[in-house]
Design a protein around this motif. Structure first.
Motif, PDB file in Angstrom:
ATOM      1  N   LYS A   1     -27.796  17.199  25.006  1.00 30.05           N
ATOM      2  CA  LYS A   1     -28.618  16.562  26.209  1.00 30.05           C
ATOM      3  C   LYS A   1     -27.978  15.522  26.861  1.00 30.05           C
ATOM      4  N   TRP A   2     -28.696  15.151  28.166  1.00 26.53           N
ATOM      5  CA  TRP A   2     -27.939  14.199  29.138  1.00 26.53           C
ATOM      6  C   TRP A   2     -28.868  12.986  28.785  1.00 26.53           C
ATOM      7  N   ILE A   3     -27.759  11.808  28.871  1.00 27.95           N
ATOM      8  CA  ILE A   3     -28.324  10.458  28.663  1.00 27.95           C
ATOM      9  C   ILE A   3     -27.964   9.750  30.005  1.00 27.95           C
ATOM     10  N   THR A   4     -28.763   8.791  30.618  1.00 27.18           N
ATOM     11  CA  THR A   4     -28.393   7.958  31.501  1.00 27.18           C
ATOM     12  C   THR A   4     -28.102   6.506  31.083  1.00 27.18           C
ATOM     13  N   LEU A   5     -26.973   5.905  31.617  1.00 27.70           N
ATOM     14  CA  LEU A   5     -26.483   4.760  30.883  1.00 27.70           C
ATOM     15  C   LEU A   5     -26.380   3.765  32.248  1.00 27.70           C
ATOM     16  N   LYS A   6     -26.615   2.522  32.322  1.00 26.40           N
ATOM     17  CA  LYS A   6     -25.990   1.705  33.278  1.00 26.40           C
ATOM     18  C   LYS A   6     -24.635   0.963  32.798  1.00 26.40           C
ATOM     19  N   LEU A   7     -23.605   1.347  33.461  1.00 23.40           N
ATOM     20  CA  LEU A   7     -22.253   0.916  32.881  1.00 23.40           C
ATOM     21  C   LEU A   7     -21.525   0.003  33.926  1.00 23.40           C
ATOM     22  N   SER A   8     -20.687  -0.547  33.158  1.00 20.86           N
ATOM     23  CA  SER A   8     -19.499  -1.214  34.431  1.00 20.86           C
ATOM     24  C   SER A   8     -18.594  -0.222  34.437  1.00 20.86           C
ATOM     25  N   THR A   9     -17.472  -0.391  35.458  1.00 19.92           N
ATOM     26  CA  THR A   9     -16.455   0.646  35.458  1.00 19.92           C
ATOM     27  C   THR A   9     -15.679   0.366  34.150  1.00 19.92           C
ATOM     28  N   ASP A  10     -15.489  -0.911  33.700  1.00 17.41           N
ATOM     29  CA  ASP A  10     -14.855  -1.263  32.455  1.00 17.41           C
ATOM     30  C   ASP A  10     -15.195  -0.260  31.358  1.00 17.41           C
ATOM     31  N   ALA A  11     -16.647  -0.168  31.134  1.00 17.92           N
ATOM     32  CA  ALA A  11     -17.257   0.616  30.493  1.00 17.92           C
ATOM     33  C   ALA A  11     -16.887   2.190  30.435  1.00 17.92           C
ATOM     34  N   LEU A  12     -16.850   2.771  31.677  1.00 21.09           N
ATOM     35  CA  LEU A  12     -16.184   3.881  32.002  1.00 21.09           C
ATOM     36  C   LEU A  12     -14.979   4.351  31.261  1.00 21.09           C
ATOM     37  N   ARG A  13     -14.116   3.848  31.423  1.00 18.68           N
ATOM     38  CA  ARG A  13     -12.712   3.427  30.998  1.00 18.68           C
ATOM     39  C   ARG A  13     -12.819   3.482  29.533  1.00 18.68           C
ATOM     40  N   THR A  14     -13.731   2.805  28.803  1.00 25.03           N
ATOM     41  CA  THR A  14     -13.794   2.946  27.472  1.00 25.03           C
ATOM     42  C   THR A  14     -14.376   4.099  26.925  1.00 25.03           C
ATOM     43  N   ILE A  15     -15.254   4.760  27.490  1.00 21.23           N
ATOM     44  CA  ILE A  15     -15.915   5.922  27.135  1.00 21.23           C
ATOM     45  C   ILE A  15     -14.826   7.301  27.349  1.00 21.23           C
ATOM     46  N   ASN A  16     -14.087   6.956  28.286  1.00 16.19           N
ATOM     47  CA  ASN A  16     -12.756   8.169  28.613  1.00 16.19           C
ATOM     48  C   ASN A  16     -11.718   7.687  27.559  1.00 16.19           C
ATOM     49  N   LYS A  17     -11.600   6.663  26.927  1.00 13.50           N
ATOM     50  CA  LYS A  17     -10.587   6.415  26.017  1.00 13.50           C
ATOM     51  C   LYS A  17     -11.314   6.920  24.586  1.00 13.50           C
ATOM     52  N   LYS A  18     -12.324   6.526  24.194  1.00 14.90           N
ATOM     53  CA  LYS A  18     -12.947   6.627  22.781  1.00 14.90           C
ATOM     54  C   LYS A  18     -13.633   7.894  22.762  1.00 14.90           C
ATOM     55  N   GLY A  19     -14.292   8.350  23.820  1.00 13.80           N
ATOM     56  CA  GLY A  19     -15.154   9.391  23.811  1.00 13.80           C
ATOM     57  C   GLY A  19     -16.913   8.943  23.902  1.00 13.80           C
ATOM     58  N   LEU A  20     -17.333   9.647  24.475  1.00 16.70           N
ATOM     59  CA  LEU A  20     -19.001   9.568  24.604  1.00 16.70           C
ATOM     60  C   LEU A  20     -19.853   9.210  23.303  1.00 16.70           C
ATOM     61  N   PHE A  21     -19.436  10.205  22.489  1.00 13.22           N
ATOM     62  CA  PHE A  21     -20.247  10.437  20.964  1.00 13.22           C
ATOM     63  C   PHE A  21     -19.894   9.080  20.363  1.00 13.22           C
ATOM     64  N   ALA A  22     -18.566   8.393  20.256  1.00 19.52           N
ATOM     65  CA  ALA A  22     -18.211   7.391  19.353  1.00 19.52           C
ATOM     66  C   ALA A  22     -18.871   6.098  20.088  1.00 19.52           C
ATOM     67  N   VAL A  23     -18.964   5.851  21.487  1.00 14.98           N
ATOM     68  CA  VAL A  23     -19.500   4.886  22.140  1.00 14.98           C
ATOM     69  C   VAL A  23     -20.991   4.833  21.748  1.00 14.98           C
ATOM     70  N   VAL A  24     -21.796   6.144  21.939  1.00 15.86           N
ATOM     71  CA  VAL A  24     -23.160   6.037  21.653  1.00 15.86           C
ATOM     72  C   VAL A  24     -23.295   5.890  20.358  1.00 15.86           C
ATOM     73  N   LYS A  25     -22.714   6.133  19.129  1.00 17.06           N
ATOM     74  CA  LYS A  25     -22.876   5.884  17.857  1.00 17.06           C
ATOM     75  C   LYS A  25     -22.759   4.483  17.546  1.00 17.06           C
ATOM     76  N   GLU A  26     -21.610   3.738  18.219  1.00 14.89           N
ATOM     77  CA  GLU A  26     -21.618   2.083  18.178  1.00 14.89           C
ATOM     78  C   GLU A  26     -22.889   1.476  18.863  1.00 14.89           C
ATOM     79  N   LEU A  27     -23.416   2.158  19.938  1.00 15.24           N
ATOM     80  CA  LEU A  27     -24.579   1.583  20.373  1.00 15.24           C
ATOM     81  C   LEU A  27     -25.706   1.559  19.726  1.00 15.24           C
ATOM     82  N   ARG A  28     -26.093   2.790  19.099  1.00 14.46           N
ATOM     83  CA  ARG A  28     -27.280   2.912  18.067  1.00 14.46           C
ATOM     84  C   ARG A  28     -26.964   2.174  16.956  1.00 14.46           C
ATOM     85  N   ALA A  29     -25.752   1.833  16.526  1.00 16.37           N
ATOM     86  CA  ALA A  29     -25.705   1.062  15.251  1.00 16.37           C
ATOM     87  C   ALA A  29     -26.006  -0.530  15.461  1.00 16.37           C
TER      88      ALA A  29
END
Length: 78
Positions: A45-73
């Motif tokens: 599925k598609w998700i829409t997030l309001k991100l800083s450019t720093d967070a985009l780099r974090t997603i590129n590094k860790k992966g989207l699924f890992a970041v979403v998992k942390e957010l839900r936790a």
């Protein structure tokens, strides 16, 4: 929606604009936020997030699924 990054929690900061004559007036430093629509392959599925450019780099590094998992936790509805 507020000017807050959903991943890093960055918010606007306040400070001063300082003129040549050293007169200080209040101003805001807003974070560089981007609204991004990202594909979460694990959930197909598609998700829409309001991100800083720093967070985009974090997603590129860790992966989207890992970041979403942390957010839900932490209690953010994604």
């Amino acid at each position: 929606m507020a000017r807050v990054c959903q991943v890093t929690g960055k918010r606007p900061l306040s400070g001063h604009s300082v003129s040549h004559s050293n007169v200080k007036t209040k101003r805001k430093f807003n974070p560089n936020l981007q609204t991004k629509r990202l594909y979460l392959a694990e959930e197909d599925k598609w998700i829409t997030l309001k991100l800083s450019t720093d967070a985009l780099r974090t997603i590129n590094k860790k992966g989207l699924f890992a970041v979403v998992k942390e957010l839900r936790a932490s209690g953010v509805a994604v």
